[in-house]
Each structure stands twice: as C-alpha cells, then as structure tokens.
Design a protein around this motif. Structure first.
Motif, PDB file in Angstrom:
ATOM      1  N   LEU A   1       0.821  -1.231  -0.080  1.00 34.46           N
ATOM      2  CA  LEU A   1       0.120   0.022  -0.061  1.00 34.46           C
ATOM      3  C   LEU A   1       0.886   1.186   0.031  1.00 34.46           C
ATOM      4  N   THR A   2       0.711   2.245  -1.004  1.00 31.15           N
ATOM      5  CA  THR A   2       1.657   3.293  -1.466  1.00 31.15           C
ATOM      6  C   THR A   2       0.669   4.574  -0.981  1.00 31.15           C
ATOM      7  N   PHE A   3       1.319   5.728  -0.471  1.00 37.31           N
ATOM      8  CA  PHE A   3       0.628   6.707  -0.245  1.00 37.31           C
ATOM      9  C   PHE A   3       1.348   8.023  -0.716  1.00 37.31           C
ATOM     10  N   PRO A   4       1.548   7.975  -2.076  1.00 37.17           N
ATOM     11  CA  PRO A   4       2.496   9.193  -2.642  1.00 37.17           C
ATOM     12  C   PRO A   4       1.779  10.652  -2.533  1.00 37.17           C
ATOM     13  N   ASP A   5       0.536  10.741  -2.211  1.00 42.61           N
ATOM     14  CA  ASP A   5      -0.247  12.038  -2.355  1.00 42.61           C
ATOM     15  C   ASP A   5      -0.814  12.518  -0.857  1.00 42.61           C
ATOM     16  N   ASP A   6      -0.212  11.409   0.040  1.00 43.68           N
ATOM     17  CA  ASP A   6      -1.067  11.843   1.347  1.00 43.68           C
ATOM     18  C   ASP A   6      -0.110  12.703   2.138  1.00 43.68           C
ATOM     19  N   ARG A   7      -0.603  14.096   2.195  1.00 41.97           N
ATOM     20  CA  ARG A   7       0.088  15.029   2.627  1.00 41.97           C
ATOM     21  C   ARG A   7       0.279  15.125   4.152  1.00 41.97           C
ATOM     22  N   ARG A   8      -0.683  14.636   4.824  1.00 45.27           N
ATOM     23  CA  ARG A   8      -0.658  14.785   6.266  1.00 45.27           C
ATOM     24  C   ARG A   8       0.292  13.531   6.835  1.00 45.27           C
ATOM     25  N   LEU A   9       0.321  12.484   6.201  1.00 50.58           N
ATOM     26  CA  LEU A   9       1.204  11.301   6.510  1.00 50.58           C
ATOM     27  C   LEU A   9       2.898  11.624   6.114  1.00 50.58           C
TER      28      LEU A   9
ATOM     29  N   LEU B   1     -10.845  -9.177  -3.106  1.00 46.46           N
ATOM     30  CA  LEU B   1     -10.161  -8.098  -2.433  1.00 46.46           C
ATOM     31  C   LEU B   1     -11.637  -7.573  -1.480  1.00 46.46           C
ATOM     32  N   PRO B   2     -11.383  -7.221  -0.155  1.00 46.21           N
ATOM     33  CA  PRO B   2     -12.501  -6.545   0.691  1.00 46.21           C
ATOM     34  C   PRO B   2     -12.676  -5.053   0.214  1.00 46.21           C
ATOM     35  N   ALA B   3     -13.672  -4.468   0.498  1.00 46.27           N
ATOM     36  CA  ALA B   3     -14.147  -3.039   0.223  1.00 46.27           C
ATOM     37  C   ALA B   3     -13.048  -2.022   0.352  1.00 46.27           C
ATOM     38  N   ALA B   4     -12.920  -0.999  -0.140  1.00 45.22           N
ATOM     39  CA  ALA B   4     -12.016  -0.015   0.366  1.00 45.22           C
ATOM     40  C   ALA B   4     -12.220   0.380   1.571  1.00 45.22           C
ATOM     41  N   PHE B   5     -11.154   0.756   2.479  1.00 45.53           N
ATOM     42  CA  PHE B   5     -11.072   1.158   3.997  1.00 45.53           C
ATOM     43  C   PHE B   5     -10.064   2.082   4.532  1.00 45.53           C
ATOM     44  N   SER B   6     -10.279   2.533   5.747  1.00 46.02           N
ATOM     45  CA  SER B   6      -9.314   3.388   6.141  1.00 46.02           C
ATOM     46  C   SER B   6      -8.682   2.857   7.575  1.00 46.02           C
ATOM     47  N   VAL B   7      -7.564   3.206   7.733  1.00 48.33           N
ATOM     48  CA  VAL B   7      -6.945   2.704   9.041  1.00 48.33           C
ATOM     49  C   VAL B   7      -6.098   4.026   9.486  1.00 48.33           C
TER      50      VAL B   7
ATOM     51  N   LEU C   1      -5.443   6.994   6.987  1.00 48.69           N
ATOM     52  CA  LEU C   1      -4.909   6.593   5.739  1.00 48.69           C
ATOM     53  C   LEU C   1      -6.322   5.739   5.114  1.00 48.69           C
ATOM     54  N   SER C   2      -6.443   6.559   3.741  1.00 51.16           N
ATOM     55  CA  SER C   2      -7.441   5.940   3.255  1.00 51.16           C
ATOM     56  C   SER C   2      -6.943   5.063   2.052  1.00 51.16           C
ATOM     57  N   VAL C   3      -7.353   3.592   1.870  1.00 48.69           N
ATOM     58  CA  VAL C   3      -6.902   2.682   1.244  1.00 48.69           C
ATOM     59  C   VAL C   3      -8.096   2.208   0.192  1.00 48.69           C
ATOM     60  N   PRO C   4      -7.949   2.876  -0.969  1.00 50.68           N
ATOM     61  CA  PRO C   4      -8.838   2.529  -1.976  1.00 50.68           C
ATOM     62  C   PRO C   4      -8.302   1.348  -3.090  1.00 50.68           C
ATOM     63  N   ALA C   5      -7.155   1.124  -3.010  1.00 51.46           N
ATOM     64  CA  ALA C   5      -6.452   0.035  -3.833  1.00 51.46           C
ATOM     65  C   ALA C   5      -5.276  -0.334  -3.439  1.00 51.46           C
ATOM     66  N   VAL C   6      -4.745  -1.483  -4.035  1.00 46.21           N
ATOM     67  CA  VAL C   6      -3.360  -2.249  -3.622  1.00 46.21           C
ATOM     68  C   VAL C   6      -2.609  -2.310  -4.423  1.00 46.21           C
ATOM     69  N   GLN C   7      -1.326  -2.159  -4.359  1.00 47.39           N
ATOM     70  CA  GLN C   7      -0.508  -2.047  -5.470  1.00 47.39           C
ATOM     71  C   GLN C   7       0.563  -3.304  -5.620  1.00 47.39           C
ATOM     72  N   LEU C   8       0.608  -3.751  -6.744  1.00 56.56           N
ATOM     73  CA  LEU C   8       1.709  -4.808  -7.257  1.00 56.56           C
ATOM     74  C   LEU C   8       3.066  -4.096  -7.638  1.00 56.56           C
ATOM     75  N   VAL C   9       4.107  -4.384  -7.102  1.00 55.48           N
ATOM     76  CA  VAL C   9       5.215  -3.391  -7.342  1.00 55.48           C
ATOM     77  C   VAL C   9       6.530  -3.965  -7.647  1.00 55.48           C
ATOM     78  N   GLU C  10       7.464  -3.850  -8.357  1.00 55.78           N
ATOM     79  CA  GLU C  10       8.702  -4.149  -8.361  1.00 55.78           C
ATOM     80  C   GLU C  10       9.594  -3.194  -7.417  1.00 55.78           C
TER      81      GLU C  10
ATOM     82  N   LEU D   1      -9.859  -1.815  -4.662  1.00 49.31           N
ATOM     83  CA  LEU D   1     -10.474  -2.947  -3.649  1.00 49.31           C
ATOM     84  C   LEU D   1     -11.838  -2.791  -3.804  1.00 49.31           C
ATOM     85  N   GLY D   2     -12.346  -3.799  -3.462  1.00 43.60           N
ATOM     86  CA  GLY D   2     -13.975  -3.937  -3.633  1.00 43.60           C
ATOM     87  C   GLY D   2     -14.519  -4.307  -4.932  1.00 43.60           C
TER      88      GLY D   2
END
Length: 234
Positions: free
Chosen positions: A59-67, A120-126, A206-215, A233-234
C-alpha cells in the motif's frame, strides 16, 4: 476474524490481545519495542543487498500530505540518532512478497492481479497511530488490523491459486508503517527514549482504495519501486 499466532520471525512475536482495538494494538507494539535491549542493522538482512529486486504487494501513499508531514516531523526530531529516513514518496505498508523477477513470469503477475480482484475486501481506512518500532526500524502502529488482515488473506489466497506460496501466512502478519531504518547495531535505550517523546502526536487516517503490485528495489539505504498493477478494492 483471522486467528493470529505466535511467530518468532515477526515483530512483535505475539499478536495483540485485541486486533480490533487501535489502543490495544498501539500499547502492544510499544511494550514490545520498549523491552528491546539492542537494535539490529536493517540493511544486513541476507539476500537483500544493494540493487536487489523483488515483486511485492504494498500500500503506497504518494499524495498523502498529512502522512508525509507527520513522517517529516518525526524524522527531524530523530535526526541526531543517524537513522535512515524513509523519503516522503517512499512511505508504504508492506503486505506480501510475491517473488524475485527471475522466479516470477509476467503471465503469473497478470494472472495474480486479475484473479485477486474478486477476493479483495471493500475500500477502507486505518489510522497510523503513535510511534513505536522494531529491532531494525522506527515505525507507526496501524489500527484496526481487521481490514488489513482481510486484505492480506485475499492476497495469499490469490497467490495460492496461481501457484505462488507467499512467505508469511496471515497468522504471522504484523501491519506497520516504517518511518526510519536503523543502520547499525546499537543499544536500543537512546532510540526508545527519543521515540517516547513523539508518541503524543495525533494519529493520521489513511485511506486505502486500492492495492499495488510493485517491483521493489533497494537503492543504497532506501527503497524504491515501480507500480506494475494498481488493483482497486471492493
């Protein structure tokens, strides 16, 4: 809910008493970290040298300014310790290792990304909660765990369906988000003391709308990656 088990290779080895309660998770992470006597070099792990590459679900957060702001503040306060800070665009939650490029074909990756969609489960936040750490990193606790465990379980099931056995079962998964990596063996007490002064900072959602498969690749003492698949997700 998933049955979590003891795993000596995980940190903490024991799961929290209630993975649905963020306060219980945070206290459990802190108790395990505060009992450490020595920290290890994160970069000395066998098989993961400079230039190493592997496919991961993250899970990546490139645009999350608060984090990014929370991470930057903590990293600035911890700078005298000489840890290796995670760059703002490198903040992530590691979910599961898929395999090395030499062992995984593009067709398997396509099948994996396709087949996982229906599981996949529905989108969520943690919430990224108070600062704690592990043997080799300073990191934020996450809570509640339930949506992350459901996501991890779906990824494991999808991997099994295409003939991939992931290294860690969901029972051994310990969600976290690292802010800085320890780069040498050292007494743990000074780091624990410095981290303790930052634990009153407010949590970030943190909002989690998707999961990333990365190299994923190691570049010196940091991690970089290229997103191959972004699966909603979802």
């Amino acid at each position: 809910m998933f049955l979590l088990g003891t795993d000596p290779a995980s940190f903490p080895a024991e799961p929290p008493a209630d993975p649905l309660d963020p306060a219980v998770i945070a206290a459990h992470d802190w108790a395990a970290f505060s009992e450490l006597e020595e920290l290890t070099d994160h970069w000395s792990r066998p098989g993961w040298t400079d230039g190493s590459r592997a496919y991961y679900w993250m899970l990546t957060f490139p645009d999350d300014r608060r984090l990014a702001a929370l991470a930057g503040h903590c990293q600035e306060e911890l700078a005298p310790l000489g840890l290796d800070p995670v760059p703002p665009d490198g903040l992530h939650i590691t979910l599961a290792r898929v395999g090395a490029p030499d062992d995984v074909t593009p067709g398997q990756l396509d099948s994996l990304a396709r087949d996982v969609g229906g599981l996949l489960p529905a989108a969520f936040s943690v919430h990224a909660m108070p600062l704690a750490g592990s043997r080799g990193a300073v990191r934020l606790s996450l809570g509640p765990w339930e949506p992350l465990l459901r996501l991890h379980h779906a990824l494991v099931e999808a991997g099994r369906a295409v003939g991939m056995a992931f290294q860690k079962p969901t029972a051994a998964f310990r969600p976290h988000l690292s802010l800085a990596y320890n780069n040498r063996r050292r007494p743990a007490a000074p780091v624990i003391q410095a981290v303790s002064r930052l634990r009153a900072l407010p949590a970030v959602e943190l909002s989690v709308p998707a999961v990333q498969l990365v190299e994923l690749r190691r570049e010196g003492r940091t991690y970089r990656w290229e997103v191959g698949k972004n699966v909603p997700l979802g």
